[in-house]
Design an enzyme around this catalytic site. Structure first.
Site, short mmCIF file in Angstrom:
data_model
loop_
_atom_site.label_atom_id
_atom_site.label_comp_id
_atom_site.label_asym_id
_atom_site.label_seq_id
_atom_site.Cartn_x
_atom_site.Cartn_y
_atom_site.Cartn_z
N ARG A 46 31.21 45.39 60.32
CA ARG A 46 31.39 45.80 60.11
C ARG A 46 32.35 46.08 59.91
O ARG A 46 32.98 47.94 59.00
CB ARG A 46 30.16 46.41 60.49
CG ARG A 46 29.09 46.12 60.66
CD ARG A 46 28.13 47.03 61.34
NE ARG A 46 27.92 48.28 61.73
CZ ARG A 46 27.35 49.03 60.25
NH1 ARG A 46 26.27 48.08 59.45
NH2 ARG A 46 27.02 50.10 60.24
N GLU B 190 29.95 39.49 37.75
CA GLU B 190 29.54 39.35 39.44
C GLU B 190 30.93 38.29 38.74
O GLU B 190 31.57 38.28 40.23
CB GLU B 190 28.20 39.18 39.28
CG GLU B 190 28.22 38.33 40.78
CD GLU B 190 28.52 39.51 41.79
OE1 GLU B 190 28.31 40.72 41.30
OE2 GLU B 190 28.18 39.15 43.06
N TRP C 213 36.38 49.71 61.09
CA TRP C 213 37.22 49.71 59.33
C TRP C 213 38.06 51.23 59.01
O TRP C 213 36.79 52.19 59.16
CB TRP C 213 35.53 49.50 58.94
CG TRP C 213 36.50 49.22 57.44
CD1 TRP C 213 37.64 48.38 57.24
CD2 TRP C 213 35.91 50.15 56.33
NE1 TRP C 213 37.66 48.44 55.85
CE2 TRP C 213 37.11 49.60 55.02
CE3 TRP C 213 35.43 50.91 55.79
CZ2 TRP C 213 36.95 49.32 53.97
CZ3 TRP C 213 35.17 51.48 54.66
CH2 TRP C 213 35.85 50.74 53.55
N HIS D 166 38.70 42.33 21.53
CA HIS D 166 39.04 43.84 20.75
C HIS D 166 39.87 43.99 21.88
O HIS D 166 40.27 45.55 21.86
CB HIS D 166 38.16 44.44 21.35
CG HIS D 166 36.77 44.19 20.35
ND1 HIS D 166 36.77 44.71 18.43
CD2 HIS D 166 35.36 43.54 20.60
CE1 HIS D 166 36.34 43.95 17.80
NE2 HIS D 166 35.09 43.49 19.00
N ASN E 285 30.52 55.85 64.78
CA ASN E 285 30.47 55.51 63.31
C ASN E 285 30.23 56.43 62.24
O ASN E 285 28.55 56.67 62.68
CB ASN E 285 29.33 54.43 63.14
CG ASN E 285 29.06 53.28 61.89
OD1 ASN E 285 30.07 53.65 60.97
ND2 ASN E 285 27.93 53.13 60.98
N GLY E 286 30.39 56.51 61.40
CA GLY E 286 30.15 58.24 60.30
C GLY E 286 31.52 58.90 59.42
O GLY E 286 32.74 58.68 60.24
N GLU F 96 37.15 39.36 44.77
CA GLU F 96 36.64 39.88 45.94
C GLU F 96 37.41 38.83 47.18
O GLU F 96 37.71 39.25 48.31
CB GLU F 96 35.58 39.71 46.59
CG GLU F 96 35.02 40.47 47.55
CD GLU F 96 33.60 41.12 47.13
OE1 GLU F 96 33.04 40.43 46.78
OE2 GLU F 96 32.73 41.71 48.13
N LYS G 284 33.77 38.01 42.76
CA LYS G 284 33.66 37.40 43.56
C LYS G 284 35.11 36.49 43.97
O LYS G 284 35.57 36.97 44.53
CB LYS G 284 32.26 36.47 43.43
CG LYS G 284 31.63 36.84 43.34
CD LYS G 284 30.96 37.07 45.18
CE LYS G 284 29.69 37.86 45.53
NZ LYS G 284 29.98 39.36 44.91
N LYS H 164 31.96 44.95 55.00
CA LYS H 164 30.66 44.75 53.95
C LYS H 164 29.58 45.79 53.28
O LYS H 164 28.80 45.75 52.40
CB LYS H 164 29.16 43.90 55.38
CG LYS H 164 27.98 43.83 55.09
CD LYS H 164 28.17 42.12 54.15
CE LYS H 164 26.37 41.99 53.86
NZ LYS H 164 26.97 41.52 51.93
N CYS I 134 31.50 50.91 60.48
CA CYS I 134 32.58 50.95 61.53
C CYS I 134 30.85 49.97 62.72
O CYS I 134 29.69 50.17 62.16
CB CYS I 134 32.40 52.11 62.31
SG CYS I 134 34.28 52.40 62.10
O1 M6R Z 1 25.27 47.58 49.98
P1 M6R Z 1 25.12 47.80 48.72
O2 M6R Z 1 24.78 46.61 48.12
O3 M6R Z 1 24.85 48.74 48.19
O4 M6R Z 1 26.28 47.55 48.45
C1 M6R Z 1 27.92 48.18 47.81
C2 M6R Z 1 28.87 47.08 47.08
O5 M6R Z 1 30.12 47.52 48.08
C3 M6R Z 1 28.14 45.35 47.81
O6 M6R Z 1 27.75 45.24 46.81
C4 M6R Z 1 30.07 44.64 46.74
O7 M6R Z 1 31.24 44.96 46.02
C5 M6R Z 1 29.99 43.13 47.64
N1 M6R Z 1 30.82 43.51 48.60
C6 M6R Z 1 30.39 42.72 47.00
O8 M6R Z 1 30.40 41.90 47.30
#
Ligand code: M6R
Length: 601
Positions: A27, A477, A75, A500, A99-100, A484, A481, A596, A2
């Site tokens: 956030r 990766e 969030w 496989h 937040n937490g 995501e 992406k 994020k 948050c």
């Molecule tokens: O802040 P961090 O690098 O620890 O975050 C890890 C993951 O949550 C972060 O890389 C996530 O997979 C991204 N949204 C990918 O784009």
């Protein structure tokens, strides 16, 4: 995750709170709220939905309130997104934003309910409001400290009391920054929210509690002992925290990569010495006696770690294990292991917990992070900062390539210290590294070509990304992406692994992106998928004489050493997923269900 904000000054609090909250929307963005002091009472306005909608409600109510207030963008973790679960929470004359995670909230809730407090939400946070109310007589900060002493878990909290001339905030394992303005003081979960108002910030430390007045900040520990604090001046441009003319933060951040890469290696390399200057908090003999490296990370940072698996053994003679942070709790650490946490935010709960566990095993540890002063830096012996500037888009882009650069620097540093790399070998890598920003720029100039390919395949049922060696992590990766931000089911595979099992999924509707700048073996994998009807988009080195014969589409990339071509391929897969998501009209900077920084386990 948050975002929280607070303001005490001479202007009306409402507009400042909404403006700062909007800058923290990355956030969390499922509900929001503000509490503002008004005629010795507290006015609370909150609802599920976007901050902009909440602001309309505030204006329709005649923009109530005076010059002190707190705000929150949520969030959901405990309790679904709803009006009643939105912060702030009020108890008597107290309002709080949090937040937490309060881990013992069920016990506290039972206790407080028995005492007659009535709960209006399903959240863990509301217990804080009632606890503070329970202890509040005259001194708000004392009441907050007493309440926090009963809380297990993490918090960044801001507290407003109708009768108090100051605001209170505190943190433990959640980020919190104070802004020192001219006749005003601010609180936010992150620096960019404050930049339009002040560049002078104080980063609160774990276990600190602050009283905020218009013209001063007093910081204490939870026992009430005064603590000194440093005001840091932020040098970033406002531009660095804004979109700067791009349609999305993600696109802007993709284009910032040449600069981010250059800044990450600047001042750390010496071509003459054939070495890298990184202070790691480890002695040279400790570096020489290492037997392995264990990397702990999540998501994109985990993929960066996988590249190190291929690199460190070659450059430094060090085998690498890469572990997902959430699984690390079930594993053992052997002696002579260097633990390396990779986290762009420095606040990912899974990674922090794993590093805390590693700390108890008596081994040395390092972190790679993009956020100066983030919690991860307190858990390790040394930190290598990527210098990418703030990343606002939920999808990690420039911080990923920044991590790859930090890992390349670390590999050279370890390789030289262990006598595994000669100065000349290191020099060759360093020279190539200095060319990299220019090469990335050339890849960015291919954006229109990549956009066209992305649009042509934007109706795909499923995407496959394949690569070998240094390009296998980039295949993973690329798939992450695409999932995501474009919401297209995607798989990343090592080229040789396709046959496989996953080959069964390959059809005419499943384009395959083949990362083909590292060796020729991938070409047989390209033929395998072509034979099953898939279109192949190949990323290949300029002038490759064979690739055009096997792939349907070829994106040519400048020639460089294999490990650096991983960076070039990363930029292409980022652009591919960006333009796919853009074509599909998706909310690229804030994909559904994601945040994020994931500060919960
Ligand atoms: O802040 P961090 O690098 O620890 O975050 C890890 C993951 O949550 C972060 O890389 C996530 O997979 C991204 N949204 C990918 O784009």
């Amino acid at each position: 995750m948050c975002g929280i904000v607070a303001y005490i000054g001479c202007e009306k609090a409402g507009p400042v709170l909404f403006d700062t909250l909007k800058r923290l929307e990355y956030r969390g963005y499922d509900s929001a709220g503000v509490a503002i002091k008004s005629n010795e009472e507290i006015e609370v306005i909150k609802s599920a939905g976007k901050i902009a909608d909440l602001e309309k409600i505030y204006v329709s109510l005649g923009s109530p309130g005076e010059t002190i207030g707190i705000g929150h963008t949520r969030w959901a973790t405990h309790g679904r997104p709803s009006d009643s679960n939105a912060h702030p929470f009020i108890s008597g004359q107290i309002a709080i934003v949090h937040n937490g995670i309060i881990e013992n909230y069920l016990d506290l809730r039972e206790l407080l309910t028995e005492m007659g407090f009535v709960f209006s939400s399903e959240t863990d946070s509301e217990v804080l409001a009632h606890l503070i109310n329970l202890y509040y007589k005259e001194d708000l900060s004392e009441a907050v400290a007493r309440a926090l002493a009963q809380v297990e878990g993490s918090y960044a909290v801001a507290v407003l009391a109708a009768g108090s001339p100051y605001l209170v905030c505190a943190r433990k394992d959640s980020p919190l920054v104070l802004g020192v303005g001219d006749g005003a003081t601010y609180v936010a979960s992150d620096v960019p929210a404050l930049l339009p108002y002040t560049r002078n910030v104080v980063r609160m430390k774990d276990g600190e509690i602050a009283r905020l007045y218009r013209d001063r900040i007093d910081i204490f520990d939870l026992e009430g002992r005064p603590q000194s604090h440093q005001v840091e001046t932020i040098e970033w441009d406002m531009d660095a925290a804004e979109k700067g003319g791009y349609t999305h933060f993600m696109l802007k951040e993709i284009h910032e990569q040449p600069r981010a890469i250059r800044e990450t290696f600047s001042g750390r390399i010496s071509e003459i010495e054939g070495d890298v200057r990184l202070s790691l908090g480890l002695s040279e003999s400790e570096i020489r006696s290492l037997e392995r490296v264990t990397i702990i990370a999540c998501g994109t940072s985990y993929h960066a770690g996988l590249l190190a698996k291929y690199l460190f053994v070659r450059a430094a003679g060090l085998p690498v294990e890469v572990e997902m942070a959430s699984e690390f709790q079930h594993l053992q650490v052997r002696p002579r292991t260097l633990i390396l946490g990779i986290t762009q935010s420095g606040e990912t709960a899974d990674t922090l917990l794993a590093l805390k566990k590693a700390r108890t095993c008596g081994v040395r540890s390092l972190a790679i992070t993009n956020v100066v002063g983030s919690t991860v830096t307190e858990l390790v012996d040394g930190t290598i900062y990527t210098r990418c500037g703030p990343e606002i888009g939920v999808a990690a882009t420039k911080t990923f390539t920044g991590q790859l650069i930090a890992l390349i620097l670390l590999a050279i540093r370890l390789g030289r210290a262990r006598g595994h790399l000669t100065p000349d070998q290191a020099r060759k890598m360093i020279v190539e590294l200095t060319r990299l920003p220019g090469l990335v720029q050339r890849v960015l100039e291919k954006r229109e070509e990549i956009r066209k390919i992305a649009e042509d395949y934007s109706g795909a049922e499923c995407y496959f990304f394949i690569g070998r060696d240094f390009l296998y992590p980039i295949a993973l990766e690329g798939a992450l992406k695409m999932k995501e931000i474009a919401y297209i089911p995607s798989e990343g595979y090592a080229g040789g692994e396709l046959k496989h099992g996953p080959l069964a999924l390959i059809t005419e509707e499943t384009p395959v992106v083949a990362l083909a700048t590292c060796g020729k073996k991938i070409q047989s994998n390209i033929k395998e998928v072509k034979a099953r009807g898939a279109d192949v988009v190949a990323l290949a080195t300029e002038g490759d004489p064979d690739i055009g014969k096997v792939a349907n589409v070829v994106i040519e990339l400048p020639e460089t050493r294999p490990v650096f071509s991983a960076v070039l391929c990363s930029v292409v897969v980022q652009l591919l997923s960006y333009y796919t998501a853009d074509k599909l009209g998706l909310p690229i900077d804030k994909p559904r269900n994601l945040a994020k920084c994931v500060t919960v386990e």
